[in-house]
Design a protein around this motif. Structure first.
Motif, PDB file in Angstrom:
ATOM      1  N   PHE A 112      29.341 -14.785  -2.117  1.00 57.29           N
ATOM      2  CA  PHE A 112      28.254 -15.662  -2.601  1.00 57.29           C
ATOM      3  C   PHE A 112      26.902 -15.099  -2.197  1.00 57.29           C
ATOM      4  O   PHE A 112      25.993 -14.942  -3.016  1.00 57.29           O
ATOM      5  CB  PHE A 112      28.426 -17.079  -2.053  1.00 57.29           C
ATOM      6  N   GLY A 155      24.491 -13.770  -4.870  1.00 58.48           N
ATOM      7  CA  GLY A 155      23.333 -14.647  -4.975  1.00 58.48           C
ATOM      8  C   GLY A 155      22.039 -13.917  -4.707  1.00 58.48           C
ATOM      9  O   GLY A 155      21.074 -13.976  -5.477  1.00 58.48           O
ATOM     10  N   MET A 201      21.147 -11.476  -7.369  1.00 56.29           N
ATOM     11  CA  MET A 201      20.646 -12.136  -8.571  1.00 56.29           C
ATOM     12  C   MET A 201      19.188 -12.554  -8.405  1.00 56.29           C
ATOM     13  O   MET A 201      18.361 -12.379  -9.300  1.00 56.29           O
ATOM     14  CB  MET A 201      21.500 -13.369  -8.901  1.00 56.29           C
ATOM     15  N   PHE A 252      22.028 -10.849 -14.765  1.00 48.76           N
ATOM     16  CA  PHE A 252      23.099 -11.532 -15.484  1.00 48.76           C
ATOM     17  C   PHE A 252      24.472 -11.074 -14.981  1.00 48.76           C
ATOM     18  O   PHE A 252      25.422 -11.879 -14.923  1.00 48.76           O
ATOM     19  CB  PHE A 252      22.968 -11.284 -16.980  1.00 48.76           C
ATOM     20  N   ALA A 271      25.146 -12.919 -12.112  1.00 52.69           N
ATOM     21  CA  ALA A 271      25.496 -14.292 -12.486  1.00 52.69           C
ATOM     22  C   ALA A 271      26.960 -14.392 -12.843  1.00 52.69           C
ATOM     23  O   ALA A 271      27.629 -15.376 -12.514  1.00 52.69           O
ATOM     24  CB  ALA A 271      24.623 -14.749 -13.663  1.00 52.69           C
ATOM     25  N   ILE A 290      28.769 -14.880  -9.841  1.00 56.57           N
ATOM     26  CA  ILE A 290      28.682 -16.262  -9.348  1.00 56.57           C
ATOM     27  C   ILE A 290      29.678 -17.149 -10.093  1.00 56.57           C
ATOM     28  O   ILE A 290      30.357 -17.992  -9.500  1.00 56.57           O
ATOM     29  CB  ILE A 290      27.257 -16.804  -9.534  1.00 56.57           C
ATOM     30  N   PHE A 291      29.724 -16.904 -11.395  1.00 52.75           N
ATOM     31  CA  PHE A 291      30.676 -17.714 -12.159  1.00 52.75           C
ATOM     32  C   PHE A 291      32.087 -17.496 -11.675  1.00 52.75           C
ATOM     33  O   PHE A 291      32.887 -18.427 -11.567  1.00 52.75           O
ATOM     34  CB  PHE A 291      30.573 -17.376 -13.653  1.00 52.75           C
ATOM     35  N   LEU A 320      33.014 -16.716  -8.770  1.00 49.97           N
ATOM     36  CA  LEU A 320      33.180 -17.445  -7.515  1.00 49.97           C
ATOM     37  C   LEU A 320      33.451 -18.935  -7.752  1.00 49.97           C
ATOM     38  O   LEU A 320      34.101 -19.595  -6.951  1.00 49.97           O
ATOM     39  CB  LEU A 320      31.918 -17.311  -6.655  1.00 49.97           C
ATOM     40  N   LEU A 321      32.905 -19.396  -8.837  1.00 44.98           N
ATOM     41  CA  LEU A 321      33.061 -20.823  -9.120  1.00 44.98           C
ATOM     42  C   LEU A 321      34.311 -21.116  -9.931  1.00 44.98           C
ATOM     43  O   LEU A 321      34.389 -22.121 -10.639  1.00 44.98           O
ATOM     44  CB  LEU A 321      31.839 -21.331  -9.910  1.00 44.98           C
ATOM     45  N   SER A 322      35.257 -20.256  -9.834  1.00 41.37           N
ATOM     46  CA  SER A 322      36.529 -20.433 -10.539  1.00 41.37           C
ATOM     47  C   SER A 322      36.300 -20.609 -12.016  1.00 41.37           C
ATOM     48  O   SER A 322      36.866 -21.480 -12.666  1.00 41.37           O
ATOM     49  CB  SER A 322      37.298 -21.652 -10.018  1.00 41.37           C
ATOM     50  N   ALA A 323      35.391 -19.803 -12.581  1.00 41.36           N
ATOM     51  CA  ALA A 323      35.167 -19.863 -14.032  1.00 41.36           C
ATOM     52  C   ALA A 323      35.245 -18.466 -14.583  1.00 41.36           C
ATOM     53  O   ALA A 323      34.240 -17.893 -15.026  1.00 41.36           O
ATOM     54  CB  ALA A 323      33.799 -20.498 -14.314  1.00 41.36           C
ATOM     55  N   TYR A 382      25.019 -23.531  -4.176  1.00 36.23           N
ATOM     56  CA  TYR A 382      24.881 -23.128  -5.576  1.00 36.23           C
ATOM     57  C   TYR A 382      23.668 -23.776  -6.227  1.00 36.23           C
ATOM     58  O   TYR A 382      22.935 -23.157  -6.995  1.00 36.23           O
ATOM     59  CB  TYR A 382      26.140 -23.487  -6.357  1.00 36.23           C
ATOM     60  N   LEU A 421      20.568 -22.126  -5.105  1.00 38.52           N
ATOM     61  CA  LEU A 421      20.466 -20.841  -5.794  1.00 38.52           C
ATOM     62  C   LEU A 421      19.907 -21.040  -7.192  1.00 38.52           C
ATOM     63  O   LEU A 421      18.979 -20.349  -7.626  1.00 38.52           O
ATOM     64  CB  LEU A 421      21.846 -20.175  -5.856  1.00 38.52           C
ATOM     65  N   LEU A 443      16.377 -19.672  -8.789  1.00 39.67           N
ATOM     66  CA  LEU A 443      16.311 -18.883 -10.022  1.00 39.67           C
ATOM     67  C   LEU A 443      15.426 -19.566 -11.057  1.00 39.67           C
ATOM     68  O   LEU A 443      14.614 -18.934 -11.746  1.00 39.67           O
ATOM     69  CB  LEU A 443      17.715 -18.669 -10.584  1.00 39.67           C
ATOM     70  N   CYS A 489      19.956 -19.516 -17.686  1.00 36.52           N
ATOM     71  CA  CYS A 489      21.080 -19.039 -16.887  1.00 36.52           C
ATOM     72  C   CYS A 489      21.253 -19.872 -15.643  1.00 36.52           C
ATOM     73  O   CYS A 489      22.386 -20.196 -15.246  1.00 36.52           O
ATOM     74  CB  CYS A 489      20.850 -17.561 -16.520  1.00 36.52           C
ATOM     75  N   ILE A 513      24.586 -22.076 -14.126  1.00 36.02           N
ATOM     76  CA  ILE A 513      25.197 -22.071 -12.789  1.00 36.02           C
ATOM     77  C   ILE A 513      25.405 -23.500 -12.299  1.00 36.02           C
ATOM     78  O   ILE A 513      26.435 -23.854 -11.719  1.00 36.02           O
ATOM     79  CB  ILE A 513      24.321 -21.267 -11.799  1.00 36.02           C
ATOM     80  N   ARG A 536      33.213 -27.338 -11.243  1.00 31.78           N
ATOM     81  CA  ARG A 536      34.147 -27.030 -10.173  1.00 31.78           C
ATOM     82  C   ARG A 536      34.330 -28.222  -9.235  1.00 31.78           C
ATOM     83  O   ARG A 536      35.406 -28.507  -8.750  1.00 31.78           O
ATOM     84  CB  ARG A 536      33.605 -25.811  -9.431  1.00 31.78           C
ATOM     85  N   HIS A 565      32.318 -26.277 -18.419  1.00 28.71           N
ATOM     86  CA  HIS A 565      32.432 -24.939 -18.988  1.00 28.71           C
ATOM     87  C   HIS A 565      32.118 -24.941 -20.459  1.00 28.71           C
ATOM     88  O   HIS A 565      31.455 -24.038 -20.986  1.00 28.71           O
ATOM     89  CB  HIS A 565      33.863 -24.405 -18.766  1.00 28.71           C
TER      90      HIS A 565
END
Lengths: 668, 171, 101
Positions: B6, B10, B13, B37, B40, B43-44, B46-49, C8, C11, C15, C41, C45, C52, C60
């Motif tokens: 993270f 982070g 980014m 990007f 990013a 990061i996604f 990391l967020l389970s996406a 998050y 963050l 941004l 963007c 996030i 989540r 999503h």
């Protein structure tokens, strides 16, 4: 608000001339002259006829109840004040109505001839009818406010008619002067009305129709304490309208108007409005001996003052104008010493012979191709016979020669000035002397105009002709009235019943009853002849004889000096190095004095303070330009936000968003 | 592990974003944005996406930024010039206001509140292609269709605006 | 250290702020558009993080919608910019002051 058959005529007496004025005014040149003139004369004639009808009805009523009224509507109504649009006729206003419409009618007929070649024929008759309307409102007004409405109306018509030939600036200036000077008087008048209202309203409570003459007369006692102030203020208005010192200055200038106007407005009717008003409010004036004394003093002073000026004037109309001022002084003198009936009597007789004299002079001017200077006149006796004879009758009448009208009215005034409590030897003596002057200058006028040889240019002489019938007929009628008009007031001491005084008694007797003189006056009013006995009657005879003699002396002297021994006149003119003559000719420089002390400072004040200071500075600068400037400033401030810079707009966005977010997070 | 990733992704980014904003040269700005990007995407992940992460790279970094680069290249000259300063002195401090306010607010919030953990609500199969697809074509079908309309509008609009003076094929 | 939701979110906030400031500060219109992309963007996030948190895939889906919108916006914006450039020979927003009072 009930009006039965005759009462309803009252409103028509007033409104018919208004309709005439409206028709003539709106249609103007589309109306052919004959129709226009006929319409105007018919309107006044109808008014006169209706006045006669109502008058006759009054005669049929018992003396104490002679009063008819016609209420059109409630005009103003708030609190406990109510002012009606109402007309009323009692003996006093009946006399005035008959004079105004009667003489007015004759003058309208005369104008058909006099104004025949004038461009503004229809306009003239519009204004003349409008004047009759306003004057009738004044005379028939049921309350002080209606009187004042008529008062203002005649002032307006006077202005319109004096400046009738307004393309000449001098005429416009004369009209302006008349209006402004009258306004000064009106100021006093209004203050008087307000003072009456202010004094009376708290005391009357729920009483309505406060300013109605009947109400005022009934509650006159309540006005006692303020009576002097009120009367003096009202008299200021009368002094303006009736050309007394110090507000007479407009009347000689008003001669700039057409001669019928001078005859109607500035001789017979409008100028008598002040006298009428004082007579109307007699019940108030008798409560204030001070005010009465002022009225009498101003009256007699004016009478003498004006007649001295008249002696030297060269313009035929100016002589008559100052003569009018002088005669009005006599009327005021009469009212001032409590002889209201005598004053109104003189109003009537004066209307007859003064209108006659003016119309006659109009005839002369007409014949002399609009020449008004007597120094180039003369010898018109044979060329204008009708004019001459009627004019002569008028002159003899105004000189106060028995048995013509002027003798009776003027003599009665002088007698009352001598004998009544408010009078004395001094007023009598001054009035007496002025009467002699009157005869003198009138004789002078007649001699210069009609006698000897004509002094005008040959061209003018060739045009001299007698006036048409439409002009000479009224002259004849007025001459007859000047002869017989006084007989209605044939005094007691000469064996008559003085019907005129009797007729007006109900109006004035009440006033006498409430006077400070109290019971004394009441007793003396009727029992005068008997109570004071032979003493008074003998005195009356003496004074009457003296007046008559003096008048004849004046006439003869005038005839003599100006016809036979003109060297005397020349001698007088050069007396004291010409000083006396110059002063009199220049009217004692009164106008010049006013110019210097009042007019010029006022003008300067207006110019610097009111014009530059207030108007240009405050109103233009501060309010108009200032408000524009404020808008411009705000605009220029707001313009910063409209600079077209995208980044700037974007920044504004961010600020907005931030504020929004902060607000949400802190309120949530 | 997650923590390190993270902070790594982070901060990179944030760096990318900063460099994007700061760079004078537009192309270099674009490249830094691509870099941001990509982070990013991390990061996604990391967020389970994972699906989102891939889509981020494909769509954002791969399509949109390429478009940007195309345009930058096309408008060659002035795009790469030095920018002119024209604003008044008060502008710069004023610009700093909103960020400062927000930052202060965040700090204030942090002081008085607990950090909220992510928890275990996301079960297995969360964020996979199947999961997203079943939602997209199931529950959020309408949104899916509508977004395609949006894209259609964008296409037409871009064509209409971008054609310039040349005639469109269907005119 | 456990990475919490708050991390998050912060963050994303940072941004977003960077993007916002950049949008205001830069004069090149293309770079401004890029800053907009950056802001978008950051919102992605946030959506992903909350998705989540709640275990809800709808977040999503929304992120995908966001992609599409961002793409559309970038396309049209750039097309407009190209057109402006064709007419005005500049993409410096300081020069595009036609709406000035």
């Amino acid at each position: 608000m009930h009006s039965d058959a005759t009462e309803i005529l009252l409103r028509w007496i007033v409104l018919v001339p208004l309709l005439g004025a409206a028709t003539n005014g709106l249609l103007n040149r589309r109306l052919p002259r004959q129709v226009s003139g006929l319409l105007a004369c018919a309107a006044v004639g109808l008014s006169f006829a209706l006045s006669v009808v109502v008058f006759l009805r009054l005669t049929g009523m018992p003396a104490a109840e002679r009063f008819v009224s016609d209420t059109l509507a409630t005009w103003i109504s708030f609190g406990n004040i109510r002012i009606d649009l109402a007309f009323s006729m009692d003996p006093l206003s009946a006399v005035m109505a008959l004079i105004v419409t009667g003489v007015g009618f004759l003058i309208h007929v005369y104008s058909l001839g006099y104004m025949a070649h004038d461009d503004g024929f229809q306009r003239f008759f519009t204004y003349m009818n409008l004047f009759i309307f306003a004057m009738m409102t004044l005379v028939l007004g049921e309350n002080l406010v209606m009187l004042f409405v008529g008062w203002e109306g005649v002032g307006l018509c006077s202005y319109l008619l004096i400046s009738f030939w307004f393309s000449d600036e001098a005429n416009a200036a004369a009209g302006k002067k008349a209006f402004v000077v009258n306004r000064i008087g009106d100021f006093g008048f209004l203050l008087g009305i307000f003072l009456i209202g202010a004094t009376l309203l708290p005391l009357l409570g729920a009483e309505q129709n406060v300013l109605s003459f009947r109400t005022l007369q009934a509650h006159a006692g309540l006005l006692g304490p303020a009576a002097t102030a009120i009367c003096l203020l009202l008299f200021l208005g009368a002094a303006g309208k009736s050309a007394q010192i110090p507000l007479y200055i407009w009347l000689p200038d008003a001669m700039a108007g057409p001669t019928p106007v001078s005859a109607l407005i500035h001789a017979a009717t409008m100028v008598t409005a002040g006298v009428y008003m004082v007579a109307r409010m007699n019940f108030l004036y008798v409560l204030s001996p001070t005010a009465m004394a002022v009225v009498a003093a101003v009256g007699v002073a004016t009478a003498l003052f004006a007649s001295t000026i008249a002696v030297t004037q060269n313009d035929i109309k100016k002589v008559l104008a100052y003569s009018t001022v002088s005669q009005l002084g006599y009327m005021m003198l009469a009212c001032g010493v409590g002889a209201f009936a005598a004053g109104i009597f003189h109003v009537m007789t004066h209307a007859f012979f003064k209108a006659l004299l003016f119309l006659g002079s109009g005839s002369v001017i007409h014949a002399m191709s609009n020449e008004q200077d007597m120094r180039v006149m003369g010898g018109l006796k044979n060329k204008l016979p009708v004019t001459y004879w009627t004019f002569l009758i008028g002159t003899i009448a105004i000189a106060g020669v028995f048995p013509l009208a002027g003798f009776f009215s003027k003599d009665e005034i002088l007698w009352k000035a001598f004998s009544s409590d408010g009078g004395g030897v001094l007023p009598w003596a001054l009035g007496f002397f002025a009467a002699g002057l009157t005869a003198f200058y009138m004789a002078r006028l007649v001699v210069l105009t009609f006698f000897d040889e004509n002094r005008a240019s040959p061209e003018v002489q060739s045009h001299i002709h007698e006036s048409p019938a439409t002009m000479t007929l009224p002259l004849v009628v007025l001459a007859i009235l000047s002869v017989i008009g006084g007989w209605i007031g044939w005094p007691h001491f000469m064996g008559g019943a003085n019907h005129f005084e009797q007729w007006l008694e109900p109006v004035f007797a009440v006033g006498h009853g409430a006077a400070a003189h109290g019971a004394h006056e009441v007793a003396s009013a009727h029992g005068a002849a008997a109570a004071h006995g032979a003493h008074d009657t003998r005195m009356e005879w003496i004074l009457a004889g003296a007046s008559l003699l003096w008048g004849l002396v004046g006439l003869t002297l005038g005839w003599f000096v100006y016809l036979r021994r003109t060297s005397v006149a020349d001698g007088f003119r050069t007396m004291g190095g010409g000083f006396v003559h110059r002063v009199l000719l220049n009217k004692y420089y009164v106008d010049e004095a006013y110019e210097a002390t009042v007019i010029r400072p006022g003008y300067r004040l207006s110019r610097t303070v009111l014009w530059k200071g207030v108007d240009a500075g405050i109103i233009d600068g501060l309010l108009v330009n200032g408000s524009a400037l404020v808008v411009a400033i705000i605009g220029s401030v707001l313009r910063i936000f409209q600079n077209g810079m995208v980044r700037y707009y974007a920044w504004a966005f961010t600020i907005g968003v931030t504020v929004f977010v902060l607000y949400l997070s802190f309120s949530g | 592990m997650e923590g390190f990733l993270f902070w790594f992704c982070g901060s990179l980014m944030v760096l990318g974003g900063l460099m994007t904003v700061i760079q004078r040269n537009a192309i270099i700005s674009a490249v830094w944005l691509i870099f941001a990007f990509v982070c990013a995407a991390g990061i996604f992940a990391l967020l389970s996406a994972p699906f989102l992460a891939i889509m981020q790279i494909l769509v954002y970094a791969g399509a949109i930024m390429v478009l940007f680069l195309f345009v930058i290249m096309m408008l060659q000259g002035p795009v790469l010039e030095v920018e002119r300063h024209r604003l008044r002195g008060w502008f710069w401090p004023a610009v700093a206001l909103p960020p400062a306010a927000v930052i202060l607010m965040i700090i204030g919030w942090l002081r008085s509140n607990e950090l909220q953990p992510l928890g275990d609500a996301a079960g297995p199969g969360f964020g996979t292609v199947e999961a997203v697809a079943s939602l997209l074509l199931g529950r959020y079908l309408l949104a899916f269709e509508l977004i395609s309309v949006v894209l259609l509008v964008a296409i037409i609009g871009a064509l209409a605006v971008g054609k310039g003076e040349r005639k469109l094929p269907w005119k | 250290m456990e990475i919490t939701l708050t991390h998050y979110l912060i963050l994303a906030a940072v941004l977003f702020l960077i993007g916002m400031v950049g949008f205001v500060v830069r004069r090149n219109a293309i770079v401004m558009l890029m800053c907009v992309e950056l802001m978008l963007c950051s919102t992605n996030i946030v959506f992903a993080a909350f998705s989540r948190l709640h275990g809800d895939g709808g977040g999503h889906v929304f992120v995908l919608m966001n992609f599409a919108v961002a793409a559309a916006e970038a396309a049209i914006g750039l097309a407009l910019l190209v057109e402006i450039y064709r007419r005005r020979r500049t993409v410096n927003v300081d020069d595009l002051k036609a709406l000035m009072e």
